[in-house]
Scaffold this active site. Structure first.
Site, mmCIF file in Angstrom:
data_model
loop_
_atom_site.group_PDB
_atom_site.id
_atom_site.type_symbol
_atom_site.label_atom_id
_atom_site.label_comp_id
_atom_site.label_asym_id
_atom_site.label_seq_id
_atom_site.Cartn_x
_atom_site.Cartn_y
_atom_site.Cartn_z
ATOM 1 N N ASP A 142 8.435 -1.269 -2.994
ATOM 2 C CA ASP A 142 8.757 -2.599 -2.493
ATOM 3 C C ASP A 142 7.505 -3.404 -2.176
ATOM 4 O O ASP A 142 6.429 -2.850 -1.940
ATOM 5 C CB ASP A 142 9.663 -2.511 -1.264
ATOM 6 C CG ASP A 142 9.064 -1.682 -0.128
ATOM 7 O OD1 ASP A 142 8.402 -0.663 -0.418
ATOM 8 O OD2 ASP A 142 9.268 -2.037 1.050
ATOM 9 N N GLU A 184 9.092 0.696 2.443
ATOM 10 C CA GLU A 184 7.894 0.879 3.268
ATOM 11 C C GLU A 184 7.534 -0.402 3.998
ATOM 12 O O GLU A 184 7.100 -0.361 5.162
ATOM 13 C CB GLU A 184 6.723 1.336 2.384
ATOM 14 C CG GLU A 184 5.484 1.802 3.159
ATOM 15 C CD GLU A 184 4.525 0.668 3.533
ATOM 16 O OE1 GLU A 184 3.615 0.924 4.352
ATOM 17 O OE2 GLU A 184 4.691 -0.456 3.015
#
Length: 414
Positions: free
Chosen positions: A88, A153
């Site tokens: 991400d 994350e």
């Protein structure tokens, strides 16, 4: 170090295939609040087929999948080497970018622009391309290598690595040592991180006497809020002074405090019955966390009656990874870098990465992104990475992995 491949800087030279793969990955919009995780998994599935490595997908939370590629070693009973990366990326303010943040535009200087070029899609592809080279050369190594690609994350890792670390599938990986992301370094040196500051996200709630906006009401929420803000920001200033006046401190050695949200009130002429303020704290492993929370309690007590607080995030583990010369993992890592004429600067990571969850279960982890001569632009406008720096990073991992996977068996491994 010798750079491999061809560089395209507007001279019509063929682009290195690894750079093309990197740019393809940048174009996947794995951006919050709705990351295209399915697109990333499809991309990684194709890569696993190209490398001839099996890929397992583990749903650690609803809609959140960790992908694992495995290159089995010749002695799989030994503890493995983990190469972790997150898929991400953070949002962008497109109007502040010179190019589309997801177009992976490469300028005439070879700078590749895009969200995730530094944080951390570069490292993902560097892992992959280093393994592609090593497999093409027919190499095999004693220890197994696992590549993990985790979600979320950038929003705290709670539905990513934090969930995965406690999953039975993580335990099956039999990890002995992990590599994860680091930061760029604008100098000739490379930064390596052996620990992290603890992120605390805290909201302070200040109740008070309500009333009409035309009166001097006593004991208002705003008065208490002001005292809280003053206490936190005065401490912030003291820590900033410590950083500014010390020649040996880096950002990871001090506590940062930033006020990030304020809430309260319903109308211009109504004094609110409650106001809230939120802070982002990053606390180095040298700080006694219990004593620090006692300080917060004291600030609340001094600001007025009835003040409470709660944490949205309160990470309490302070494990660090050994960088002593007698540690076999660090010795393998640092000696390889030295052989490549790389200068290493050891630091505490100033923000938070998935490494903290790995260290929290007692495993050694190093944060390392092989990007020198590069401005630190993670989460910033116009994030970019030069293709030569990117390609050099592949060479670094190509040299590191054979050494790390050949670390002799430790006590209890065989």
């Amino acid at each position: 170090m010798v750079l491999q491949g061809f560089f395209s800087k507007g001279r019509g030279v063929k682009e290195d295939p690894a750079v093309s793969v990197f740019r393809e990955y940048i174009r996947l919009k794995t951006v919050h609040p709705e990351p295209d995780y399915d697109g990333a998994l499809k991309f990684l599935g194709r890569i696993s087929e190209e490398l001839g490595l099996p890929m397992k997908k583990i749903e650690v939370c609803p809609g959140r999948v960790v992908a694992i590629m495995t290159w089995t070693g010749t002695n799989p009973s030994l503890k493995s080497v983990l190469l972790n990366s997150h898929t991400d990326v953070v949002p962008v303010y497109q109007e502040q970018w010179k190019y589309d943040a997801f177009a992976a535009v490469k300028d005439a200087e070879g700078n590749i622009y895009g969200r995730g070029t530094q944080d951390m899609k570069c490292v993902t592809i560097q892992y992959i391309e280093a393994i592609r080279r090593l497999k093409a050369a027919g190499k095999r190594f004693p220890r197994t290598i696992h590549l993990t690609f985790v979600p979320d994350e950038e929003v705290g890792g709670h539905k990513g690595m934090e969930s995965f670390i406690n999953h039975p599938e993580f335990k099956k990986l039999n990890v002995g040592f992990a590599l994860d992301e680091g930061l760029a370094n604008p100098t000739e040196a490379f930064t390596v991180f052996y620990g992290e500051r603890n992120p605390w996200w805290i909201t302070i709630r200040c109740p008070g006497s309500p009333g009409h906006g035309s009166r001097f009401v006593e004991n208002t929420a705003a008065e208490k809020l002001r005292r809280i803000i003053n206490s936190f920001l005065a401490f912030r200033e003291r820590e900033k002074q410590r950083l500014d006046t010390s020649e040996c401190f880096t950002l990871g050695d001090v506590t940062t405090v930033n006020m990030t949200m304020v809430h309260g009130g319903v109308a211009y002429n109504v004094i609110p019955a409650e106001m809230d303020v939120s802070f982002d704290l990053r606390i180095p492993p040298t700080v006694d966390l219990q004593e620090f929370e006692e300080q917060i309690k004291a600030w609340c007590a001094e600001a007025g009656e009835g003040i409470t607080y709660e944490f949205a995030q309160k990470f309490m583990q302070q494990n660090t990874t050994s960088t002593e010369d007698n540690n076999p993992w660090w010795k393998a890592f640092s000696s390889t870098c030295k052989a490549l004429n790389m200068t290493l600067e050891k630091e505490i990571f100033p923000a938070a990465t998935d490494s903290r969850f790995i260290r929290a279960v007692g495993l050694p982890a190093i944060g390392f992104s092989p990007m020198n001569r590069t401005p630190i632009l993670l989460h910033d406008h116009n994030e970019f990475l030069n293709e030569e720096v990117f390609l050099r990073g592949i060479t670094v991992y190509e040299r590191l992995l054979p050494v790390l996977t050949a670390v002799p068996a430790q006590s209890g491994e065989e």
